[in-house]
Design an enzyme around this catalytic site. Sequence first.
Site, PDB file in Angstrom:
ATOM      1  NE  ARG A   1      -2.217  -1.460   8.659  1.00  0.00           N
ATOM      2  CZ  ARG A   1      -1.959  -1.837   7.416  1.00  0.00           C
ATOM      3  NH1 ARG A   1      -2.051  -3.116   7.089  1.00  0.00           N
ATOM      4  NH2 ARG A   1      -1.612  -0.961   6.482  1.00  0.00           N
TER       5      ARG A   1
ATOM      6  CB  SER B   1       5.799  10.285  11.183  1.00  0.00           C
ATOM      7  OG  SER B   1       4.782  10.281  10.185  1.00  0.00           O
TER       8      SER B   1
ATOM      9  CG  ASP C   1       1.190   0.628   9.429  1.00  0.00           C
ATOM     10  OD1 ASP C   1       0.719   1.420  10.270  1.00  0.00           O
ATOM     11  OD2 ASP C   1       1.563   0.978   8.297  1.00  0.00           O
TER      12      ASP C   1
ATOM     13  N   GLY D   1      -4.732   8.189   5.808  1.00  0.00           N
ATOM     14  CA  GLY D   1      -3.815   9.184   6.331  1.00  0.00           C
ATOM     15  C   GLY D   1      -2.635   9.401   5.408  1.00  0.00           C
TER      16      GLY D   1
ATOM     17  NE  ARG E   1      -4.813   8.340  11.275  1.00  0.00           N
ATOM     18  CZ  ARG E   1      -4.222   7.481  10.442  1.00  0.00           C
ATOM     19  NH1 ARG E   1      -4.906   6.953   9.434  1.00  0.00           N
ATOM     20  NH2 ARG E   1      -2.957   7.154  10.608  1.00  0.00           N
TER      21      ARG E   1
ATOM     22  CE  LYS F   1      -2.802   0.869   3.594  1.00  0.00           C
ATOM     23  NZ  LYS F   1      -2.732   2.234   4.183  1.00  0.00           N
ATOM     24  CB  SER F   2       3.817   2.289   1.980  1.00  0.00           C
ATOM     25  OG  SER F   2       3.258   2.245   3.265  1.00  0.00           O
TER      26      SER F   2
ATOM     27  NE  ARG G   1      -4.355   0.324  13.724  1.00  0.00           N
ATOM     28  CZ  ARG G   1      -3.764   0.412  12.549  1.00  0.00           C
ATOM     29  NH1 ARG G   1      -2.433   0.452  12.485  1.00  0.00           N
ATOM     30  NH2 ARG G   1      -4.482   0.450  11.443  1.00  0.00           N
TER      31      ARG G   1
END
EC number: 2.5.1.19
Length: 433
Positions: free
Chosen positions: A386, A166, A314, A95, A123, A22-23, A345
């Site tokens: 997730r 990040s 993740d 995000g 977020r 995905k990234s 989470r």
Amino acid sequence: MTRYLVRPGSRLAGRFPVPGDKSISHRAVILGALAEGVTEVEGLLEGADVLATIAAFRSMGVQMEGPDKGHLRIHGAGLQGLRAPVVPLDCGNSGTAMRLLAGVLAGQPFPSTLVGDASLQKRPMGRILNPLRAMGAEIAAQDGRAPLHIHGRPLHGIDYALPVASAQVKSAVLLAGLYADGQTCVTEPAPTRDHSERMLQGFGQPVERHGPRACLRGGGRLCGQALQVPGDISSAAFFLLGATIAPGSDLTLEGVGINPTRTGIIEILTRMGARIDLTALREVGGEPVADIRVRYAPLQGIAIPPRLVPLAIDEFPALFIAAACAKGQTVITGAEELRVKESDRIAVMAGGLRALGATVEERVDGAIISGSALLGGRVDSHGDHRIAMAFAMAALVAQGDMEILDCANVATSFPSFPALAQQAGLLLEVASA
């Protein structure tokens, strides 16, 4: 509401690939759109998050064909070729899309607005607003959250030290740096995924990298490329978990990206006793790739080293389940970033595990999880993709049937998860309330 109904007692077996990363898929779309010429992408993840990024660039005039079975052809507009969108750009649940698009839009000669769903609008976006504003961007946001109203302005390079590790913030600043006068540098406090740096160089943009520091100069150009997206290790993580905890399992996942900034899940599970073997190591599109074989193994609780947290950020929903299935205690610290993901989470995983009979001591930056038998029952994923997939795999070893609520957002990152899980042996049924 989409629910997963899962029966216990099965094992996982077989050999198959997992969907594209995905990234990397997000970044392939972004850089392909900003490049000159045609970019051909194979293996693209066709999840809702990536589709949101594609839709955003189409709204800015970029011509694309596909995606179709993982193939996307992008007719790049060049760094100066985007057109003003006539409607807000909807990032959905992503995000990554919002933060990276903000970096691109900060230096455009037109206004734009980024919006998202209810989860995304909770977020924190202040972490990108601060460096982008320091570069000269004009961005309005109430309480540091979406929607983001961006008025493009000329930018200047900065030397920015990330307060929190990040990759999304790092990437947003580097993308803005493509439009800035002078040099833009980002220094991170701990290693994070480096897909942006690798891909920028692949598209012809020099990036100087010295340890935790990455620098680039604005005023260059990107050239279209042919890209192959490797399998997503974050998606593979759920199958690594399931095959590790379910007796008799023996599963091979083909073509998974093993970028060293993403393999924390493998190192942590291995420290806990997992049997994971990497074979057929190779390079695909500038990224290291391997086939991953995983077999059942009893797990032992550990103290997870804080340095590994950013390398598995993740994958912690899967690691919470692994910890609950391990002998002894597992201690997670330095993971406060988990509280500002698609859900909190730490709180949601702790609550779900307690609902299944596990003992979890929640802490501000992590948790202490005591291994125990998991009961069946009902767990609410709170719309977090997730978490839904992690609890689906937990059902393999539960003492009764499990019902997992609010699973529709699995489509954002892994739309084929139910089918692949069933293929591997998970007794899963998708139901609608």
